[in-house]
Design an enzyme around this catalytic site. Structure first.
Site, PDB file in Angstrom:
ATOM      1  N   GLY A  52      51.722  10.087 -27.143  1.00 45.61           N
ATOM      2  CA  GLY A  52      52.117   9.218 -28.246  1.00 45.61           C
ATOM      3  C   GLY A  52      53.635   9.166 -28.253  1.00 45.61           C
ATOM      4  CB  ALA A  53      55.947   6.268 -28.162  1.00 47.15           C
ATOM      5  NE  ARG A  94      52.666   9.667 -20.264  1.00 45.84           N
ATOM      6  CZ  ARG A  94      51.769   9.259 -21.187  1.00 45.84           C
ATOM      7  NH1 ARG A  94      51.744   9.835 -22.375  1.00 45.84           N
ATOM      8  NH2 ARG A  94      50.931   8.286 -20.915  1.00 45.84           N
ATOM      9  CD  GLN A 203      44.727   8.159 -24.841  1.00 50.22           C
ATOM     10  OE1 GLN A 203      43.721   7.491 -24.559  1.00 50.22           O
ATOM     11  NE2 GLN A 203      45.753   8.268 -24.011  1.00 50.22           N
ATOM     12  CG  ASP A 244      53.566   3.809 -25.343  1.00 50.63           C
ATOM     13  OD1 ASP A 244      52.488   3.265 -25.649  1.00 50.63           O
ATOM     14  OD2 ASP A 244      53.730   5.041 -25.322  1.00 50.63           O
ATOM     15  CG  ASN A 254      49.940   0.345 -27.673  1.00 48.01           C
ATOM     16  OD1 ASN A 254      50.529   1.431 -27.793  1.00 48.01           O
ATOM     17  ND2 ASN A 254      48.776   0.116 -28.264  1.00 48.01           N
ATOM     18  CE  LYS A 255      47.114   4.984 -23.554  1.00 48.92           C
ATOM     19  NZ  LYS A 255      47.643   5.531 -22.273  1.00 48.92           N
TER      20      LYS A 255
HETATM   21  O1  MRU Z   1      49.176   7.682 -23.058  1.00 50.18           O
HETATM   22  P1  MRU Z   1      49.465   7.921 -24.513  1.00 50.18           P
HETATM   23  O2  MRU Z   1      48.338   8.605 -25.219  1.00 50.18           O
HETATM   24  O3  MRU Z   1      50.787   8.608 -24.724  1.00 50.18           O
HETATM   25  O4  MRU Z   1      49.588   6.462 -25.126  1.00 50.18           O
HETATM   26  C1  MRU Z   1      49.860   6.340 -26.496  1.00 50.18           C
HETATM   27  C2  MRU Z   1      49.934   4.945 -26.988  1.00 50.18           C
HETATM   28  O5  MRU Z   1      49.780   4.000 -26.254  1.00 50.18           O
HETATM   29  C3  MRU Z   1      50.303   4.779 -28.437  1.00 50.18           C
HETATM   30  O6  MRU Z   1      49.698   3.636 -28.968  1.00 50.18           O
HETATM   31  C4  MRU Z   1      51.833   4.629 -28.561  1.00 50.18           C
HETATM   32  O7  MRU Z   1      52.472   5.670 -27.882  1.00 50.18           O
HETATM   33  C5  MRU Z   1      52.280   4.611 -29.973  1.00 50.18           C
HETATM   34  S1  MRU Z   1      52.123   6.181 -30.783  1.00 50.18           S
HETATM   35  C6  MRU Z   1      52.698   5.966 -32.362  1.00 50.18           C
END
Ligand code: MRU
Length: 354
Positions: A52-53, A94, A203, A244, A254-255
């Site tokens: 999560g960012a 990352r 997630q 992100d 985003n994801k």
């Molecule tokens: O691979 P991840 O679990 O780090 O991806 C997370 C996401 O895509 C979230 O939507 C994003 O980081 C926003 S968290 C407030």
């Protein structure tokens, strides 16, 4: 009965140590890990123990302090060089979430300031710890503010769909996309939340469904391929996701799966909102095309569900993120207000630029 939200905390500075809630083990096991070396911090980010960012940024900030706390550098110039080197190392953990680089830049800037002010190496170390704690504290306030703005777009009783986990676990508290859900719950509103499971790492199922359920929020888990059906049923009045990285033109990384959801939302005339702290907005990246998209290992798909679900040697494409073009984004909700198109102009204005 409205509830006050008392969440699990994903990143803690506790008794002088960096402690992470291991998100890879949730919801089965609530396990904490204490990180004492910068390599452990790098691994925890890369392996998604913390993800999560905003949470990645907070962890990396503490990681800089962990990296240099025992340094024997005799001058602040020498310590500043170590800080730069360790920040550059953590930056390779990352590639997509800009919060990582934003937080590392803040830590490096703090070290630079300490050096320019003539602080000793020990004083510089103290300033670094304070800065990491400040980044974490600020994130909590930022998320609450995003929630308050987002709530002005919501109504009691409505259906809201979200993807991945942009929740409390991904931030210091409240989450970004989930902040209005927690605030609505606090004031006694009854939102009906749909959480996409979010293949391949789940997630949505493991984290969002879990944390919302723990908080007593009405949440229904669906597989990613059920979103169109749920929208077609008329059960969703808004989609809200985290991000992100938002590019200068409003394209949103985003994801993986977010882009498809945005297209579906448009087809069903449902607003598509992106909850984004300023730390996720990157005016230095002109469009989504320049956002680096992380590709992860094939095993996340082949063995992602705890057993082998595909031929062991199958060819796999596994991008962790996608980019939603700005034309699908109804609004970007930040801690400073709600931004709508034209994004290039309006995002710049948010940062006080013309
Ligand atoms: O691979 P991840 O679990 O780090 O991806 C997370 C996401 O895509 C979230 O939507 C994003 O980081 C926003 S968290 C407030």
């Amino acid at each position: 009965m409205p509830k006050t939200y008392e969440p699990l905390q994903s990143v803690k500075w506790e008794n002088g140590e960096l402690v992470l809630l291991d998100q890879t083990k949730l919801p089965e096991t609530t396990d904490y890990m204490t990180l004492t070396t910068v390599k452990q911090v790098w691994d925890a980010i890369e392996r998604l123990n913390v993800r999560g960012a905003p949470a990645i940024g907070i962890t990396a900030a503490y990681g800089v302090y962990v990296a240099v706390r025992k340094s024997e550098a005799e001058t602040s110039e020498a310590l500043l060089e170590e800080v730069k080197k360790q920040a550059a190392y953590l930056a390779t953990s990352r590639p997509t979430a800009v919060n990582l680089f934003w937080a590392l830049d803040r830590m490096t800037a703090t070290a630079r300031r300490a050096q320019a002010e003539g602080q000793t190496p020990e004083q510089m170390k103290e300033m670094l710890l304070t800065e990491a704690q400040r980044i974490q504290k600020e994130d909590e306030e930022v998320c609450r503010s995003i929630g308050e703005y987002a709530l002005t777009l919501f109504e009691d009783g409505m259906g809201v769909l979200t993807h991945c986990n942009a929740g409390g676990l991904a931030t210091a508290k409240y989450g970004t996309a989930t902040a209005p859900m927690y605030l609505a719950h606090e004031k006694g509103w009854r939102l009906k939340v749909f959480a996409d499971e979010t293949r391949p790492v789940l997630q949505g199922a493991r984290l969002t469904a879990y944390e919302l359920q723990q908080a007593g929020i009405d949440v229904t888990l669906i597989c990613d391929n059920m979103a169109a059906k749920v929208m077609g049923n008329g059960w969703v009045q808004a989609v809200i996701v985290g991000t992100d990285r938002v590019a200068a033109n409003g394209d949103v990384a985003n994801k993986i799966g977010t882009y498809g959801l945005a297209v579906l939302a448009k087809a069903h005339n449902i607003p598509f909102y992106v909850a984004a702290p300023l730390s996720s907005i990157d005016l230095g990246t002109p469009t989504g095309e320049q956002i680096p998209i992380e590709e992860r290992e094939a095993d996340e798909i082949i063995r992602g569900l705890g057993r082998q679900v595909a031929p062991a040697d199958i060819k796999v494409y596994n991008p962790a993120f996608d980019v939603t073009p700005n034309e699908y984004v109804t609004a970007v909700i930040t801690e400073k207000g709600i931004v709508r198109a034209p994004y290039t102009e309006n995002l710049r204005r948010l940062f006080g630029q013309k």
